[in-house]
Design an enzyme around this catalytic site. Structure first.
Site, short mmCIF file in Angstrom:
data_model
loop_
_atom_site.label_atom_id
_atom_site.label_comp_id
_atom_site.label_asym_id
_atom_site.label_seq_id
_atom_site.Cartn_x
_atom_site.Cartn_y
_atom_site.Cartn_z
N THR A 160 -31.96 12.17 26.66
CA THR A 160 -32.73 13.62 26.25
C THR A 160 -34.10 13.15 26.30
O THR A 160 -34.92 12.29 27.06
CB THR A 160 -33.27 13.62 24.35
OG1 THR A 160 -34.03 14.90 24.04
CG2 THR A 160 -33.87 12.44 23.51
N HIS A 185 -29.01 0.05 14.33
CA HIS A 185 -28.69 -1.96 13.89
C HIS A 185 -27.36 -2.27 13.01
O HIS A 185 -27.22 -3.43 13.14
CB HIS A 185 -29.85 -2.33 13.69
CG HIS A 185 -30.01 -3.31 14.06
ND1 HIS A 185 -29.57 -4.51 14.71
CD2 HIS A 185 -31.98 -4.21 13.02
CE1 HIS A 185 -30.82 -5.60 14.04
NE2 HIS A 185 -31.71 -5.64 13.79
#
Length: 404
Positions: free
Chosen positions: A315, A367
């Site tokens: 993006t 994560h």
């Protein structure tokens, strides 16, 4: 009379419901086959609904209605002849009698509250700390209904003598509501972290300055930054495959291909079409595909299939002037790279302070399956490729790489 029942077609796999965003025709209009008659919102895109046959149309759903895939939304009388001199809507407009506008006193008496509120409305207004005299009543003789009270907006302070205090309430599109739900879900269902770095864009500036005119003349597209970033991301994903994976229940799914989603701005908001198998594309291939997808998004022609899938997202907030941000993961992907604006900043080069064009980049990642070593290593690999594109992205032969 031969009447066709037009049903909502399936815009894509797993989509069971759409919303009528806008009717492009009116009830009773004559429509031509394949003429766009409505825009429908799904949870992934806004699509046009074309007429399946020619004839007089009768609408069976209102704007804002949520309808199931396969439901009838209109009838088309195929036996009806096309009206002379235009559509039936135009004829109706010409024949419509003029109605004299009511006097100001009449309007005021009919639309403004007289201070009388229903018990339910009084309760709602009391909870908002509002006085009935500040609310317009739509009930009989200006009576304030419960709905009036629910829609009433408390004053934001004393109104200035010459200032506007208007407010507007409108329903969000199904696409916008789905995006909102997905963003909230990402924040609550993933262990999202973001790591940052900076990129010296001077090597790319030098290459574009040298080759951009020949590149555009040869291929018909500009040599922009997206091809460099896309190919740098492909290389980094191959080095760190965990970033190119996703979680499915208790399993991790790794991909041996790189489908890169790119965020582009369309008339209905941000859309994320996919560059398929970007690992097989050259600079020309990436730039051509970016241009094609961006034009389709701008013109409202992008399909659900073109936005489905993707293993990683890029993006670019820099086109709007963003210096730094923490992009939100595009589920079920596990990583997203945020590009930002390029600013000339002082930088130490070979022991000397020089002014260089610098871009901050950000990698947001899940994560749960991507550790710090992979996330930081991935972003460093992107940085290395962008700062040394001739060796790492062009095999030391930029002329050949840009001619393919």
């Amino acid at each position: 009379m031969s009447v066709l029942e037009m049903k909502v077609p399936s815009p894509g796999e797993s989509i069971t419901e759409v919303e009528i965003a806008t009717w492009l025709v009116e009830d009773g209009d004559y429509v031509e086959k394949d003429q766009p008659i409505a825009e429908v919102d799904s949870d992934k895109a806004t699509l046009e609904l074309p007429a399946e046959e020619s004839g007089i149309i009768t609408l069976k759903a209102e704007e804002g209605d949520a309808v199931e895939v396969g439901a009838v939304v209109c009838h088309i009388d195929m036996s009806a002849a096309k009206p002379e001199g235009g559509s039936s809507t135009e004829t109706k407009k010409e024949e419509a009698p003029k109605v004299e506008a009511p006097k100001k006193e009449e309007v005021k008496a009919a639309t403004y509250a007289t201070g009388t509120a229903s018990p339910a409305a009084k309760k709602v207004l009391a909870e908002k700390g509002m006085d009935a005299s500040s609310v317009k009543g739509t009930g009989k003789d200006g009576r304030i209904t419960k709905e009036d009270a629910v829609k009433a907006v408390p004053s934001m302070g004393t109104q200035p003598a010459n200032g506007s205090r208007g407010t507007e309430r409108k329903k969000m599109s199904m696409l916008r509501r789905k995006v909102a739900e997905r963003l909230v879900a990402v924040k609550s269902e993933t262990a999202m972290l973001t790591t940052f770095n900076e990129v010296n864009m001077q090597p790319i500036f030098d290459l574009r300055k040298q080759y951009k005119e020949d590149f555009k003349a040869k291929h018909g597209v500009g040599l922009g930054f997206m091809s460099f970033f896309t190919l740098a991301v492909v290389r980094a994903l191959q080095m760190y495959p965990d970033v190119n994976s996703m979680i499915d229940g208790k399993e991790q799914i790794k991909h041996d291909f790189q489908d890169i989603s790119i965020a582009v701005s369309g008339p209905k908001g941000l859309m994320v079409p996919v560059i398929r198998n970007a690992e097989n594309l050259s600079f020309r291939g990436v730039e051509s595909e970016v241009k094609r997808l961006a034009l389709r998004a701008r013109d409202g022609q992008i399909t659900v299939d073109e936005m489905t899938g993707g293993t990683f997202t890029i993006t670019n907030g820099g086109v709007f002037g963003s210096m730094l941000s923490t992009p939100i993961i595009n589920p079920p992907q596990s990583g997203i790279l945020g590009m930002h604006n390029i600013v000339n900043r002082p930088m130490a080069v070979n022991g000397e302070v020089v002014i260089q064009p610098i871009m901050y980049v950000a990698l947001s990642y899940d994560h749960r399956i991507i550790d710090g070593r992979e996330s930081v290593g991935f972003l460093v690999a992107v940085k290395e490729a962008l700062e040394n594109p001739v060796e790492l992205l062009m095999d030391n032969n930029p002329t050949k790489a840009l001619e393919m």
